[in-house]
Write a protein that holds these residues in place. Structure first.
Motif, PDB file in Angstrom:
ATOM      1  N   ASN A  42       0.819  -1.225   0.000  1.00 39.66           N
ATOM      2  CA  ASN A  42       0.000   0.000   0.000  1.00 39.66           C
ATOM      3  C   ASN A  42       0.848   1.269   0.000  1.00 39.66           C
ATOM      4  N   GLU A  43       1.900   1.267  -0.808  1.00 44.21           N
ATOM      5  CA  GLU A  43       2.766   2.433  -0.944  1.00 44.21           C
ATOM      6  C   GLU A  43       2.333   3.267  -2.146  1.00 44.21           C
ATOM      7  N   GLU A  44       2.181   4.556  -1.954  1.00 44.38           N
ATOM      8  CA  GLU A  44       1.768   5.460  -3.024  1.00 44.38           C
ATOM      9  C   GLU A  44       2.960   5.798  -3.923  1.00 44.38           C
ATOM     10  N   LEU A  45       2.686   5.970  -5.207  1.00 43.96           N
ATOM     11  CA  LEU A  45       3.754   6.329  -6.147  1.00 43.96           C
ATOM     12  C   LEU A  45       4.284   7.733  -5.872  1.00 43.96           C
ATOM     13  N   SER A  46       3.497   8.555  -5.191  1.00 40.58           N
ATOM     14  CA  SER A  46       3.952   9.908  -4.832  1.00 40.58           C
ATOM     15  C   SER A  46       5.139   9.867  -3.869  1.00 40.58           C
ATOM     16  N   GLY A  47       5.333   8.704  -3.222  1.00 36.67           N
ATOM     17  CA  GLY A  47       6.451   8.579  -2.288  1.00 36.67           C
ATOM     18  C   GLY A  47       7.754   8.140  -2.934  1.00 36.67           C
ATOM     19  N   PRO A  64       9.982   9.782  -4.965  1.00 35.92           N
ATOM     20  CA  PRO A  64      11.158  10.657  -4.809  1.00 35.92           C
ATOM     21  C   PRO A  64      11.858  10.485  -3.461  1.00 35.92           C
ATOM     22  N   ALA A  65      11.087  10.401  -2.386  1.00 34.64           N
ATOM     23  CA  ALA A  65      11.680  10.215  -1.056  1.00 34.64           C
ATOM     24  C   ALA A  65      12.346   8.850  -0.956  1.00 34.64           C
ATOM     25  N   ALA A  66      11.734   7.805  -1.561  1.00 35.43           N
ATOM     26  CA  ALA A  66      12.311   6.460  -1.526  1.00 35.43           C
ATOM     27  C   ALA A  66      13.625   6.419  -2.299  1.00 35.43           C
ATOM     28  N   ARG A  67      13.678   7.128  -3.436  1.00 28.71           N
ATOM     29  CA  ARG A  67      14.920   7.180  -4.222  1.00 28.71           C
ATOM     30  C   ARG A  67      16.017   7.917  -3.442  1.00 28.71           C
ATOM     31  N   LYS A  68      15.631   8.975  -2.765  1.00 24.35           N
ATOM     32  CA  LYS A  68      16.600   9.729  -1.956  1.00 24.35           C
ATOM     33  C   LYS A  68      17.156   8.846  -0.841  1.00 24.35           C
ATOM     34  N   HIS A  69      16.275   8.056  -0.223  1.00 27.39           N
ATOM     35  CA  HIS A  69      16.702   7.136   0.844  1.00 27.39           C
ATOM     36  C   HIS A  69      17.651   6.086   0.286  1.00 27.39           C
ATOM     37  N   LEU A  70      17.364   5.580  -0.920  1.00 26.62           N
ATOM     38  CA  LEU A  70      18.219   4.564  -1.534  1.00 26.62           C
ATOM     39  C   LEU A  70      19.597   5.135  -1.874  1.00 26.62           C
ATOM     40  N   ASN A  71      19.637   6.377  -2.344  1.00 29.27           N
ATOM     41  CA  ASN A  71      20.919   7.025  -2.617  1.00 29.27           C
ATOM     42  C   ASN A  71      21.722   7.222  -1.332  1.00 29.27           C
TER      43      ASN A  71
END
Length: 518
Positions: free
Chosen positions: A450-455, A457-464
């Motif tokens: 149940n993760e929104e696609l709007s999240g 950018p934040a997930a990519r930042k966390h992965l970086n």
């Protein structure tokens, strides 16, 4: 021959396992693509204080039924919840419900089963064999039955390398085993289970093989079709790409890989991953009922088996699965990932155990230690333990390949008209694996977690951020190791200075060439 929607028009259908993953998709597809169906009776037991009709009402409010709800707002009126428990005598049906079912049902879809691979033998027999026996008995009393569809598994006969579309002789006599298990205690049953299983990996495949033979032996004059799906995954196209609602099978493994928790797995890169989309299985099932039901007068007592798998038609390997899962989750990361996605597949037991210790248990222990020190409850070791249990269950299937005969599936496809082939598409030759795997992974993100696609950018930042932490840690580790060696060895010191000077020379050359270019 009539079209598939025409065949189902005015028909009453009975479905077991309608609240399960495949059962939901079957119910939705049947009502949406065959709007003329009269009623869908679903056998449901009360659960957690909820009555059957309440469970069905809650179920049809989920996203899976959104498309059907838009096209047919009153579809719920065709669904009739019947109070029943397949483990109880006479299916725990009331006299009134039994009379209704035996008097009007035309098609039976028996989908109910336990899909837990390591279920105790007694429980697996109760749910997969005895429940099937009760359903066949009920079918015999149905006055207007066209066809009985039994959903089995492609791995019922996984002890064979070549699996034809036939019912094979059972590993044991199911009647004798049923009688024997009645007087045996659980401890004795667990002792004899390995010997009974033989070369089969678990009680699930064993009891499914017995259930197939039972259906064959007790079918009498019934029209029977057995559908054998392999590893059922997310939807390919319907009702929308990537729909999945559970952690079962590969879905949980994909999520663990996306979270960076799963780093190693015992699997062969070249073993065929017999993933089959759930809508392919359902379309095959609905078409199988149409074909057998339409032919009932010409062939009053028939039994057809359909191997519903992609392995023999459009093979895809576990090495490719790993690549597409990790690459998808690197582009579209899951929220709050533990590490960057990266999975190593190996068939070597010792190498796998080494990587489990280094990449699973050690980081989990350190993370739990950190949680304890910060006053929070440790959880990562529990997660790793559950993950390893799931991996052990799948290990047999990720390390072996089979040859599947799919002549009946091809025959069924050839019997369908052009429009039916579009609406009830199960031609897996059209399946584009890279696109499907991306949709599958995104489906786990959207519908399971149940993760929104709007999240994103934040997930990519966390992965970086995790990547930078990893590079920093590795750099510090290399420097520390080299410094220890340099302090103790002149040869190591010479090598160190040579490598450093080589790096400086390369950087100087790169800068010089860049300056000359501009």
């Amino acid at each position: 021959m009539v079209t598939i929607p025409e065949y189902y028009e005015g028909k009453n259908v009975l479905i077991t396992g309608a609240t399960g993953f495949m059962g939901k998709v079957l119910l939705e597809k049947l009502l949406r693509s065959c709007p003329g169906v009269k009623a869908a009776y679903v056998l449901v037991r009360p659960k957690a204080g909820q009555a059957p009709h309440t469970r069905i009402s809650d179920m049809i409010n989920c996203k899976l039924f959104d498309r059907l709800r838009e096209e047919q707002p009153d579809f719920g009126e065709k669904i009739v919840a019947v109070n029943s428990d397949l483990t109880q005598p006479d299916l725990d049906l009331s006299t009134e419900d039994k009379e209704t079912l035996t008097g009007c049902v035309n098609i039976v879809f028996h989908c109910a089963a336990t899909i837990r691979f390591n279920e105790p033998l007694k429980d697996a027999m109760q749910l997969n064999v005895l429940a099937t026996q009760k359903m066949v008995s009920l079918a015999h009393s149905m006055k207007h039955l066209d066809v009985f569809i039994h959903v089995s598994t492609a791995y019922a006969h996984c002890d064979r390398e070549l699996i034809e579309e036939v019912v094979y002789p059972p590993p044991v006599d199911y009647k004798k085993l049923i009688d024997t298990l009645e007087w045996m205690d659980d401890k004795l049953v667990s002792l004899i289970t390995p010997k009974l299983l033989g070369e089969r990996p678990n009680t699930y495949t064993f009891t499914k093989a017995l259930a197939e033979h039972l259906v064959q032996q007790e079918s009498g004059n019934l029209n029977i079709a057995i559908v054998r799906p392999s590893i059922v995954g997310a939807s390919w196209k319907e009702p929308f790409p990537g729909w999945i609602d559970n952690f079962n099978g590969p879905s949980g493994i994909f999520i663990a890989a996306g979270k960076g928790i799963l780093r190693t797995m015992r699997a062969s890169n070249n073993a065929v991953a017999d993933l089959v989309p759930v809508d392919v299985v359902i379309n095959t099932t609905l078409a199988a009922a149409w074909y057998s039901g339409s032919q009932r007068h010409a062939r009053p007592r028939s039994m057809l088996v359909y191997n519903c798998t992609t392995g023999g038609i459009n093979p895809f390997h576990w090495g490719e699965v790993e690549y597409h899962v990790t690459s998808t989750f690197k582009r579209n990361p899951l929220e709050q990932a533990f590490r960057r996605p990266n999975v190593n597949l190996t068939t070597n037991h010792l190498i796998n155990q080494y990587w489990i210790a280094v990449s699973h248990k050690a980081p989990a222990f350190l993370y739990d230690l950190f949680l304890r020190m910060s006053g929070r409850e440790p959880r990562m070791m529990k997660t790793i333990t559950r993950l390893h249990k799931a991996m052990m269950v799948l290990e047999y299937f990720t390390s072996h390949s089979w040859v599947w005969n799919t002549d009946n599936v091809t025959m069924l496809m050839n019997q369908m008209g052009a429009e039916d082939k579009k609406v009830f598409n199960f031609d897996v030759r059209q399946l584009h694996w890279a696109e499907y795997m991306e949709n599958y992974c995104m489906g786990t993100k959207k519908y399971v977690l149940n993760e929104e696609l709007s999240g994103l950018p934040a997930a990519r930042k966390h992965l970086n951020k995790l990547r930078n932490i990893r590079y920093t840690f590795n750099t510090i580790l290399v420097v520390l190791i080299w410094r220890i060696f340099i302090a103790r060895s002149q040869m190591a010191r010479n090598i160190w200075y040579f490598v450093v000077s080589l790096c400086f020379k390369f950087l100087s050359y790169f800068r010089a060439s860049s300056t000359m270019r501009y």
